[in-house]
Design a protein around this motif. Structure first.
Motif, PDB file in Angstrom:
ATOM      1  N   SER A  34      -7.577  11.373   5.658  1.00 42.82           N
ATOM      2  CA  SER A  34      -8.074  12.112   4.494  1.00 42.82           C
ATOM      3  C   SER A  34      -9.053  13.200   4.905  1.00 42.82           C
ATOM      4  CB  SER A  34      -8.755  11.155   3.508  1.00 42.82           C
ATOM      5  OG  SER A  34      -9.946  10.643   4.081  1.00 42.82           O
ATOM      6  N   ILE A  35      -9.335  14.069   3.933  1.00 43.38           N
ATOM      7  CA  ILE A  35     -10.335  15.119   4.118  1.00 43.38           C
ATOM      8  C   ILE A  35     -11.004  15.356   2.776  1.00 43.38           C
ATOM      9  CG2 ILE A  35      -8.644  16.954   3.739  1.00 43.38           C
ATOM     10  CD1 ILE A  35     -10.256  18.687   5.712  1.00 43.38           C
ATOM     11  N   LEU A  36     -12.297  15.550   2.788  1.00 41.00           N
ATOM     12  CA  LEU A  36     -13.031  15.888   1.577  1.00 41.00           C
ATOM     13  C   LEU A  36     -12.923  17.395   1.425  1.00 41.00           C
ATOM     14  CD1 LEU A  36     -14.851  15.065  -0.760  1.00 41.00           C
ATOM     15  CD2 LEU A  36     -16.803  15.324   0.773  1.00 41.00           C
ATOM     16  N   TYR A  37     -12.233  17.849   0.365  1.00 36.66           N
ATOM     17  CA  TYR A  37     -11.927  19.263   0.210  1.00 36.66           C
ATOM     18  C   TYR A  37     -13.131  20.036  -0.304  1.00 36.66           C
ATOM     19  CZ  TYR A  37      -7.089  17.723   0.666  1.00 36.66           C
ATOM     20  OH  TYR A  37      -5.932  17.171   1.119  1.00 36.66           O
ATOM     21  N   GLU A  38     -13.971  20.504   0.580  1.00 33.38           N
ATOM     22  CA  GLU A  38     -15.106  21.355   0.247  1.00 33.38           C
ATOM     23  C   GLU A  38     -14.856  22.722   0.866  1.00 33.38           C
ATOM     24  OE1 GLU A  38     -18.730  19.598   1.568  1.00 33.38           O
ATOM     25  OE2 GLU A  38     -18.441  17.786   0.390  1.00 33.38           O
ATOM     26  N   PHE A  39     -14.986  23.764   0.054  1.00 27.35           N
ATOM     27  CA  PHE A  39     -14.747  25.118   0.528  1.00 27.35           C
ATOM     28  C   PHE A  39     -16.006  25.947   0.334  1.00 27.35           C
ATOM     29  CE2 PHE A  39     -10.581  23.505  -0.333  1.00 27.35           C
ATOM     30  CZ  PHE A  39      -9.822  24.010   0.695  1.00 27.35           C
ATOM     31  N   ASP A  40     -16.417  26.646   1.372  1.00 23.89           N
ATOM     32  CA  ASP A  40     -17.553  27.556   1.297  1.00 23.89           C
ATOM     33  C   ASP A  40     -17.011  28.927   0.898  1.00 23.89           C
ATOM     34  OD1 ASP A  40     -20.009  28.750   1.488  1.00 23.89           O
ATOM     35  OD2 ASP A  40     -19.976  28.886   3.676  1.00 23.89           O
ATOM     36  N   VAL A  41     -17.088  29.254  -0.402  1.00 24.34           N
ATOM     37  CA  VAL A  41     -16.538  30.510  -0.905  1.00 24.34           C
ATOM     38  C   VAL A  41     -17.623  31.304  -1.599  1.00 24.34           C
ATOM     39  CG1 VAL A  41     -14.216  29.577  -1.180  1.00 24.34           C
ATOM     40  CG2 VAL A  41     -15.793  29.474  -3.090  1.00 24.34           C
ATOM     41  N   ASP A  42     -17.448  32.620  -1.654  1.00 28.74           N
ATOM     42  CA  ASP A  42     -18.380  33.460  -2.399  1.00 28.74           C
ATOM     43  C   ASP A  42     -17.791  33.733  -3.791  1.00 28.74           C
ATOM     44  OD1 ASP A  42     -16.413  35.394  -2.025  1.00 28.74           O
ATOM     45  OD2 ASP A  42     -17.489  36.368  -0.401  1.00 28.74           O
ATOM     46  N   ASP A  43     -18.520  34.475  -4.608  1.00 31.35           N
ATOM     47  CA  ASP A  43     -18.096  34.732  -5.982  1.00 31.35           C
ATOM     48  C   ASP A  43     -16.762  35.463  -6.079  1.00 31.35           C
ATOM     49  OD1 ASP A  43     -20.305  33.452  -6.982  1.00 31.35           O
ATOM     50  OD2 ASP A  43     -21.470  35.283  -7.263  1.00 31.35           O
ATOM     51  N   SER A  44     -16.405  36.247  -5.065  1.00 34.12           N
ATOM     52  CA  SER A  44     -15.151  37.000  -5.119  1.00 34.12           C
ATOM     53  C   SER A  44     -13.934  36.071  -5.154  1.00 34.12           C
ATOM     54  CB  SER A  44     -15.040  37.962  -3.935  1.00 34.12           C
ATOM     55  OG  SER A  44     -14.910  37.252  -2.725  1.00 34.12           O
ATOM     56  N   TYR A  45     -14.093  34.852  -4.655  1.00 35.41           N
ATOM     57  CA  TYR A  45     -12.989  33.889  -4.659  1.00 35.41           C
ATOM     58  C   TYR A  45     -12.523  33.605  -6.094  1.00 35.41           C
ATOM     59  CZ  TYR A  45     -10.418  29.552  -3.760  1.00 35.41           C
ATOM     60  OH  TYR A  45      -9.453  28.590  -3.688  1.00 35.41           O
ATOM     61  N   PHE A  46     -13.436  33.672  -7.054  1.00 33.41           N
ATOM     62  CA  PHE A  46     -13.134  33.352  -8.447  1.00 33.41           C
ATOM     63  C   PHE A  46     -12.758  34.577  -9.278  1.00 33.41           C
ATOM     64  CE2 PHE A  46     -16.018  30.137  -6.793  1.00 33.41           C
ATOM     65  CZ  PHE A  46     -15.239  29.014  -6.976  1.00 33.41           C
ATOM     66  N   SER A  47     -12.594  35.724  -8.631  1.00 33.18           N
ATOM     67  CA  SER A  47     -12.203  36.953  -9.312  1.00 33.18           C
ATOM     68  C   SER A  47     -10.777  36.828  -9.849  1.00 33.18           C
ATOM     69  CB  SER A  47     -12.285  38.126  -8.326  1.00 33.18           C
ATOM     70  OG  SER A  47     -11.573  39.227  -8.817  1.00 33.18           O
ATOM     71  N   PRO A  48     -10.487  37.468 -10.991  1.00 30.30           N
ATOM     72  CA  PRO A  48      -9.105  37.476 -11.503  1.00 30.30           C
ATOM     73  C   PRO A  48      -8.128  38.156 -10.537  1.00 30.30           C
ATOM     74  CG  PRO A  48     -10.630  38.302 -13.166  1.00 30.30           C
ATOM     75  CD  PRO A  48     -11.409  38.132 -11.904  1.00 30.30           C
ATOM     76  N   ASN A  49      -8.650  38.932  -9.595  1.00 30.66           N
ATOM     77  CA  ASN A  49      -7.791  39.588  -8.603  1.00 30.66           C
ATOM     78  C   ASN A  49      -7.301  38.637  -7.525  1.00 30.66           C
ATOM     79  OD1 ASN A  49      -7.952  42.223  -9.694  1.00 30.66           O
ATOM     80  ND2 ASN A  49      -9.971  42.472  -8.772  1.00 30.66           N
ATOM     81  N   MET A  50      -7.939  37.487  -7.412  1.00 30.72           N
ATOM     82  CA  MET A  50      -7.593  36.531  -6.362  1.00 30.72           C
ATOM     83  C   MET A  50      -6.597  35.509  -6.888  1.00 30.72           C
ATOM     84  SD  MET A  50      -9.328  37.646  -3.852  1.00 30.72           S
ATOM     85  CE  MET A  50      -9.918  36.565  -2.598  1.00 30.72           C
ATOM     86  N   VAL A  51      -5.505  35.332  -6.154  1.00 32.38           N
ATOM     87  CA  VAL A  51      -4.460  34.386  -6.528  1.00 32.38           C
ATOM     88  C   VAL A  51      -4.223  33.443  -5.357  1.00 32.38           C
ATOM     89  CG1 VAL A  51      -2.046  34.134  -7.208  1.00 32.38           C
ATOM     90  CG2 VAL A  51      -3.351  36.135  -7.962  1.00 32.38           C
ATOM     91  N   GLN A  52      -4.364  32.143  -5.612  1.00 31.87           N
ATOM     92  CA  GLN A  52      -4.061  31.183  -4.549  1.00 31.87           C
ATOM     93  C   GLN A  52      -2.556  31.109  -4.408  1.00 31.87           C
ATOM     94  OE1 GLN A  52      -6.119  27.393  -4.435  1.00 31.87           O
ATOM     95  NE2 GLN A  52      -4.238  26.409  -3.743  1.00 31.87           N
ATOM     96  N   VAL A  53      -2.059  31.373  -3.195  1.00 33.80           N
ATOM     97  CA  VAL A  53      -0.613  31.389  -2.971  1.00 33.80           C
ATOM     98  C   VAL A  53      -0.130  30.193  -2.151  1.00 33.80           C
ATOM     99  CG1 VAL A  53      -0.378  33.878  -3.215  1.00 33.80           C
ATOM    100  CG2 VAL A  53      -0.842  32.921  -0.977  1.00 33.80           C
ATOM    101  N   MET A  54      -1.053  29.518  -1.489  1.00 34.85           N
ATOM    102  CA  MET A  54      -0.626  28.441  -0.621  1.00 34.85           C
ATOM    103  C   MET A  54      -1.792  27.499  -0.343  1.00 34.85           C
ATOM    104  SD  MET A  54       1.360  29.064   2.991  1.00 34.85           S
ATOM    105  CE  MET A  54       1.957  30.615   2.371  1.00 34.85           C
ATOM    106  N   GLU A  55      -1.492  26.237  -0.243  1.00 37.66           N
ATOM    107  CA  GLU A  55      -2.456  25.240   0.211  1.00 37.66           C
ATOM    108  C   GLU A  55      -1.736  24.433   1.274  1.00 37.66           C
ATOM    109  OE1 GLU A  55      -5.367  23.408  -2.613  1.00 37.66           O
ATOM    110  OE2 GLU A  55      -4.118  21.641  -2.189  1.00 37.66           O
ATOM    111  N   ILE A  56      -2.281  24.410   2.471  1.00 37.04           N
ATOM    112  CA  ILE A  56      -1.615  23.789   3.603  1.00 37.04           C
ATOM    113  C   ILE A  56      -2.527  22.705   4.171  1.00 37.04           C
ATOM    114  CG2 ILE A  56      -0.595  24.176   5.879  1.00 37.04           C
ATOM    115  CD1 ILE A  56      -0.459  27.171   5.088  1.00 37.04           C
TER     116      ILE A  56
END
Length: 65
Positions: A34-56
């Motif tokens: 297992s892995i604890l899914y913690e991501f260090d992201v800035d505010d731009s990650y939550f912009s409407p311009n950002m689209v998650q296309v893949m989770e690997i």
């Protein structure tokens, strides 16, 4: 490949405005199963311009099921 004994995970996102891809590697507690899914992201990650296309994620040395 550097640490096959533990799970790894990344998210790939596409910026529609800049037409670029970025990836974010999960940090936090990791183990063989297992892995604890913690991501260090800035505010731009939550912009409407950002689209998650893949989770690997890896299966380290275990087979997929």
């Amino acid at each position: 490949m550097k640490d096959l004994d533990n799970e790894s995970m990344v998210r790939v996102v596409y910026n529609k405005k800049d037409e670029t891809f970025s990836y974010y590697k999960a940090e936090g507690a990791r183990s063989k199963a297992s892995i604890l899914y913690e991501f260090d992201v800035d505010d731009s990650y939550f912009s409407p311009n950002m689209v998650q296309v893949m989770e690997i994620h890896s299966h380290n040395t275990m087979p997929a099921f």
